[in-house]
Design an enzyme around this catalytic site. Structure first.
Site, PDB file in Angstrom:
ATOM      1  N   ASP A  96       1.186   5.124  -0.289  1.00 20.11           N
ATOM      2  CA  ASP A  96       0.349   6.346  -0.335  1.00 20.11           C
ATOM      3  C   ASP A  96       1.046   7.329  -1.171  1.00 20.11           C
ATOM      4  O   ASP A  96       2.107   7.636  -1.345  1.00 20.11           O
ATOM      5  CB  ASP A  96       0.523   6.983   1.149  1.00 20.11           C
ATOM      6  CG  ASP A  96      -0.240   6.409   2.117  1.00 20.11           C
ATOM      7  OD1 ASP A  96      -1.446   5.880   1.775  1.00 20.11           O
ATOM      8  OD2 ASP A  96       0.366   5.962   3.538  1.00 20.11           O
ATOM      9  N   HIS A 156      -6.203  10.127  -0.830  1.00 19.26           N
ATOM     10  CA  HIS A 156      -6.678  10.035   0.547  1.00 19.26           C
ATOM     11  C   HIS A 156      -5.683  10.720   1.677  1.00 19.26           C
ATOM     12  O   HIS A 156      -6.161  10.579   2.909  1.00 19.26           O
ATOM     13  CB  HIS A 156      -7.262   8.696   0.973  1.00 19.26           C
ATOM     14  CG  HIS A 156      -6.033   7.672   1.142  1.00 19.26           C
ATOM     15  ND1 HIS A 156      -6.017   6.524   0.167  1.00 19.26           N
ATOM     16  CD2 HIS A 156      -5.443   7.565   2.018  1.00 19.26           C
ATOM     17  CE1 HIS A 156      -4.956   5.778   0.579  1.00 19.26           C
ATOM     18  NE2 HIS A 156      -4.358   6.147   1.832  1.00 19.26           N
ATOM     19  N   ASP A 185      -7.364   1.999   2.605  1.00 20.87           N
ATOM     20  CA  ASP A 185      -6.941   2.917   3.742  1.00 20.87           C
ATOM     21  C   ASP A 185      -7.599   4.019   3.590  1.00 20.87           C
ATOM     22  O   ASP A 185      -7.189   5.339   3.999  1.00 20.87           O
ATOM     23  CB  ASP A 185      -5.507   3.243   3.090  1.00 20.87           C
ATOM     24  CG  ASP A 185      -5.017   4.059   4.650  1.00 20.87           C
ATOM     25  OD1 ASP A 185      -5.400   3.658   5.761  1.00 20.87           O
ATOM     26  OD2 ASP A 185      -4.022   4.807   4.271  1.00 20.87           O
ATOM     27  N   HIS A 242       0.711  -0.965  -0.211  1.00 21.03           N
ATOM     28  CA  HIS A 242       0.086   0.009  -0.196  1.00 21.03           C
ATOM     29  C   HIS A 242       0.785   1.225  -0.077  1.00 21.03           C
ATOM     30  O   HIS A 242       1.510   1.582   1.151  1.00 21.03           O
ATOM     31  CB  HIS A 242      -1.052   0.086   1.243  1.00 21.03           C
ATOM     32  CG  HIS A 242      -1.598   1.315   1.503  1.00 21.03           C
ATOM     33  ND1 HIS A 242      -2.734   1.813   0.570  1.00 21.03           N
ATOM     34  CD2 HIS A 242      -1.606   2.148   2.345  1.00 21.03           C
ATOM     35  CE1 HIS A 242      -3.055   3.064   0.898  1.00 21.03           C
ATOM     36  NE2 HIS A 242      -2.168   3.260   2.303  1.00 21.03           N
TER      37      HIS A 242
END
Length: 1012
Positions: free
Chosen positions: A264, A579, A374, A262
């Site tokens: 970001d 996000h 997330d 994951h």
């Protein structure tokens, strides 16, 4: 038998840490190391490779925050290592607990081709499986000195979050730069012992299997000579063969492991660093895929694939090959893993359009699962969008972070705003960075809430947030846990394989969750970094205008439609909806760049809008004409929706002037024949009377447009969270420095508080059933929360808040813990409260967070409870950006008494899409029109494929059923209903140049009109 479990388990841990792991690389020789510290931002690879080097040694300091250093390591494989496996161990100064959050590196060969990434959990580089003595080794490392922003004591304000404020002190010291022999047998023993140690820890203390494993481990430790680990490792492994041979129970839970990192797209690092993080991780994962035939890796976010394609084409070639083999799996179908609360209707749809189209064009892959582990809550509009994008499954993990209520399902049907359902999984392992440890798997089994009717769950496996991905150790664990007594069965497989099996197992009988997936945490993300949120809102509406007027001008005047420009600008805006960007939770660098980017986007879109409108306007015969353009989906002031009319024509029937008179006791009274507004001597609105009904809008004794200041210091997650106790203290900002009349219909109020100043304009426009407020705040507070309150004389147990393609209802009461947890929530352009036959809307042009409370009347008055709605304007957290929101901000909002739902929708669009006045002559007829106010057109554009077809997206906005028609202002040869990617689903009927419509509540329809 005496119980010595704790002693043996402690013995295992020490032997692993101090004897077995160090023996994985039993012999080593140092490499020669030299370095070039790049000035400024990262250089192209060719420059980094060619730059002059200076010798350095292990222990030397390197790397000011955000700096890049190019290391070169060289050496010779000793002759005695011939035939053995040799690796380079390159430790830049790692802390193994900070994977993805500190320094990293990308290793290159002398020809500039990438090899693999370096991070705290994988700092080895394979030199040879069977080395040749005397073999020369030469590698280059592009090392990034990314500072640790969130350290062991998290949420401490730091200036390291921006290169402009970070100091120049070195952050790291080289820890190891060696060539070493890899002892494969010892490495395998480490994996054996780690898996069995984790298995024991996950089993009950009185479970026979735990003791069986314990005794086998004890025998293995006895068989191991601690002074000759390499020589006795095979013997120790033999002692463990029996426990590994015992198969899992037939009823064992099944875990589908999916390799994942994951990453970001920005967070505690800037966008430019994410580009490099993705390259490092994909280089590692493609290499691991080549080494491990059973491994499967999934990667989301089309933007990240695009970065690899642009910046590391050699790695991208490996990615494409692995995708074609079905082992590197594109998932998510979105441009980025975006926030889903705040993006507007079209923006959320375009996340799927651009994401899925990228995967289709690059790989020929139709992504079927939406992968959002997330994101901070999930809009009720998503299920319909997921299905309209051609996907059918949804995955999230973040709901496990909710603080108040445990979500009741792990596999379920999620039903959205319009009734569309999507099959959804929420992994019980409770992390999107799983390592497949025994403790994690045991937790997944215990935690799984669908026991008895379902038997499987998914585990995203690999280091994430800052990247890293799956390690060879994780793959080794999966092999050992594929069929092992006492454990869940683990297998690496594609997400689609999991979903197919889970759906077949559970099918239509799965439980149903209706409405939004509200995250009971991170509520302040709706307010933090106001400039970023305003930039997003403004960009979305400018994109709407640019497409609308460019399409209209293309059809009406042969205007060249700017396909590539709009595509690029959309992708820029979509990227910034990631996000941790739009929610305001990234470092200062990210938000500083975002402000600049939004300004550039606005300038480009204004150019497009201006050019298209100029092409449409023509020239007035007298040279003085003015056209009024209306980009809103509703007619106003004599101008049709999506059309333009001469200003002289729109002036007919203008309402009488507004009267502004003095108020007894101080202040002013404004009256426009529709509303009478009283503003007292404090500059507060104390009465808004709807003259048509005689109804007072405000609660008795209440004051509206009341600015309220709260202390705001959450328990943790400063930029993310607002905790309920913030309401325990409040300061009403009632003191006015200035109160005066300005212009024919407005008042000006100035207040000061702390180190800040606010100037407000209260306006009652002629002929309008709304009171407008413009608030400009020069904000210099810290750890404070600024809200504006409207106490309304409306008794209701729920409110309506606009979301994408409709609205949803939330409670005003706190009857249950689920209700109470929604003390801060998201609304787009409006919030509306209603009693039967009477409603009030509060519309805005820039905010997302709001709260609503039930307000009892004062004693001695009627018992009816009122409703107070507050918009959230500004926060001032100090982590991760210590100067969050400091400076000048401007907000516009309006109170609309007597508002129906249609009024709320219309006024929300009005305040966000102001009319434009352009020199010109004749009127511009709308390209399309819909007569029914229940239907809102959200996009008018030309088809992305360049065919010249007109694409129209519309939806039912009021929550009911409607039969109407879309009328085209041009000749239509044929029409079809499409998915979000503009692919025809079915033919649409035509009645002349009109398309009949029959819509269900909140239904979205995309029409493709082929011009005759």
């Amino acid at each position: 038998m005496h119980h010595d479990r704790a002693l043996t388990e402690a013995r295992l841990q020490r032997v692993l840490d101090e004897r077995v792991r160090p023996a994985v690389h039993p012999v080593s020789v140092p490499l020669d190391v030299s370095v070039w510290h790049a000035p400024g931002e990262p250089m192209p690879v060719a420059e980094g490779l060619a730059a002059p080097r200076t010798p350095v040694a292990v222990g030397d300091a390197w790397g000011p925050a955000w700096g890049t250093s190019w290391f070169t390591v060289s050496g010779t494989v000793p002759a005695g290592w011939a035939g053995r496996t040799v690796e380079a161990l390159l430790d830049l100064g790692f802390d193994e607990n900070m994977t993805g959050f500190q320094c990293e590196g990308l290793v290159y060969r002398p020809d500039g081709s990438p090899v693999k990434g370096l991070n705290p959990r994988t700092h080895w580089v394979r030199i040879a499986d069977r080395a040749e003595g005397g073999e020369q080794v030469l590698l280059h490392v592009e090392a990034a000195a990314n500072p640790v922003i969130m350290d062991y004591r998290p949420f401490v304000p730091t200036e390291l979050g921006d290169r402009e404020t970070a100091d120049a002190a070195p952050r790291y010291r080289l820890a190891r730069m060696d060539l070493a022999v890899l002892d494969r047998t010892v490495w395998e023993l480490v994996q054996d012992l780690e898996v069995l140690g984790g298995l024991m820890a996950g089993l009950p203390e009185d479970a026979p299997r735990r003791w069986e494993v314990l005794r086998a481990v004890e025998r293995a430790l006895d068989a191991l000579d601690l002074q000759d680990v390499g020589g006795t490792a095979a013997r120790a492994r033999e002692c463990l063969a029996g426990v590994f041979a015992a198969p899992a129970h037939a009823s064992a839970h099944r875990v589908s492991a999916v390799g994942h990192a994951h990453i970001d797209s920005a967070w505690l690092w800037p966008l430019r660093e994410t580009v490099r993080k993705v390259a490092r991780t994909t280089a590692n994962m493609t290499a691991l895929l080549e080494e491990e035939p059973d491994f499967v890796y999934a990667m989301s976010q089309a933007q990240q694939f695009a970065w690899v394609k642009e910046h590391r084409p050699e790695v991208y070639a490996r990615v494409k090959k692995a995708v074609a083999e079905g082992r590197f799996v594109p998932v998510g179908g979105m441009w980025v893993e975006s926030d889903t609360n705040m993006p507007g209707s079209e923006a959320l749809a375009r996340q799927f359009v651009h994401g899925k189209r990228f995967f289709l064009e690059e790989f020929g892959v139709e992504t079927e699962e939406v992968w959002l582990p997330d994101t901070f809550g999930y809009s009720a509009a998503l299920p319909q969008l997921v299905r309209l994008a051609g996907a059918k499954w949804f995955l999230t993990q973040k709901i496990s972070w909710s603080r108040t209520n445990a979500f009741p399902h792990h596999t379920f049907w999620w039903e959205g705003l319009d009734g569309t359902r999507v099959f959804t999984h929420f992994p019980p392992i409770d992390t999107y960075n799983a390592q497949l440890s025994g403790q994690e798997l045991a937790h997944a089994v215990r935690n799984f809430r669908d026991k008895g009717v379902a038997t499987r769950s998914l585990a995203p496996t690999g280091w994430g947030d800052g990247g890293g991905g799956t390690t060879r150790e994780m793959v080794a664990r999966a092999k050992r846990l594929a069929d092992l007594e006492g454990s869940a069965r683990v297998v690496f497989e594609k997400p689609s394989a999991f979903f197919e099996k889970a759906h077949a197992e559970y099918g239509a009988e799965a439980p149903v969750w209706t409405g939004e997936l509200y995250l009971e945490l991170h509520r302040a993300t709706l307010t933090s970094q106001a400039r970023t949120k305003q930039g997003n809102r403004r960009s979305e509406h400018l994109l709407h205008e640019a497409e609308l007027w460019a399409a209209t001008a293309a059809v009406r005047a042969g205007f060249p439609y700017p396909y590539e420009r709009l595509d690029r600008l959309w992708k820029t805006v979509l990227l910034h909806q990631f996000h941790d960007i739009l929610p305001g939770t990234s470092i200062a660098w990210v938000h500083r760049e975002a402000a600049r980017t939004y300004a550039e986007v606005a300038a480009e879109l204004e150019e497009v809008v201006g050019a298209a409108q100029a092409a449409l306007a023509g020239a007035a015969a007298d040279g003085t004409g003015v056209l009024v353009f209306n980009a809103a989906p509703h007619a106003r002031g004599g101008v049709p929706a999506f059309g333009a009319a001469r200003a002289a024509d729109t002036a007919a029937g203008v309402a009488p002037e507004v009267s502004v008179t003095g108020r007894e006791g101080g202040g002013f009274v404004l009256d426009n024949g529709l509303l009478r507004v009283q503003v007292d001597g404090r500059g507060l609105v104390v009465s808004v009377r709807h003259l048509g009904t005689g109804r007072e809008t405000l609660a008795p004794g209440g004051a509206a447009n009341l600015l309220q200041l709260h202390q705001d210091f959450p328990v943790m997650w400063d930029a993310w969270d607002v905790d309920r106790f913030y309401r325990n203290t409040v300061t009403d900002l009632t003191g006015a420095v200035e109160l005066e009349r300005v212009g024919p219909d407005s008042l000006r109020v100035v207040r000061s508080f702390g180190a800040s100043r606010v100037e407000q304009t209260v306006t009652l426009p002629a002929g309008a059933g709304r009171v407008e407020f413009t608030t400009e705040v020069d904000w210099h507070e810290t750890e404070k929360f600024l809200k504006v309150a409207f106490p309304l004389d409306v008794h209701t147990d729920r409110i309506a808040a606009e979301t994408q393609f409709g609205h949803l209802h939330r409670p005003t009461h706190t009857n249950t813990s689920w209700d109470a947890a929604k003390f801060e929530a998201c609304a787009h352009r409006f919030v509306r409260v209603e009693e039967p036959g009477w409603g009030v809307a509060l519309v805005n042009d820039a905010t997302y967070g709001y709260d609503v409370t039930r307000t009892p009347r004062a004693e001695g008055t009627a018992a009816t409870t009122g409703t107070t709605v507050r918009l959230s304007l500004l926060r001032a957290p100090r982590f991760p950006d210590p100067r969050t929101d400091q400076g000048v901000h401007r907000f516009r909002y309006a109170l609309v008494p007597g508002a129906s739902m249609a009024d709320a929708v219309r006024e929300g669009h009005r305040i966000n899409l102001p009319e434009r006045r352009v020199p010109g002559g004749g009127a511009v007829e709308p390209l399309v029109s819909v007569a029914d106010e229940a239907v809102v057109v959200s996009a008018v554009k030309l088809a992305d494929d360049g065919s010249g077809d007109v694409v129209v997206r519309l939806y039912e906005a009021l929550g009911g059923r409607v039969r109407t028609a879309l009328r085209a202002g041009f000749a239509v040869a044929s029409a079809s209903e499409c998915d979000l990617l503009e692919r025809p689903l079915r033919a649409a009927g035509l009645d002349g140049d009109a398309v009949p419509l029959s819509l269900t509540p909140f239904q979205i329809v995309t029409l493709r009109l082929v011009r005759a």
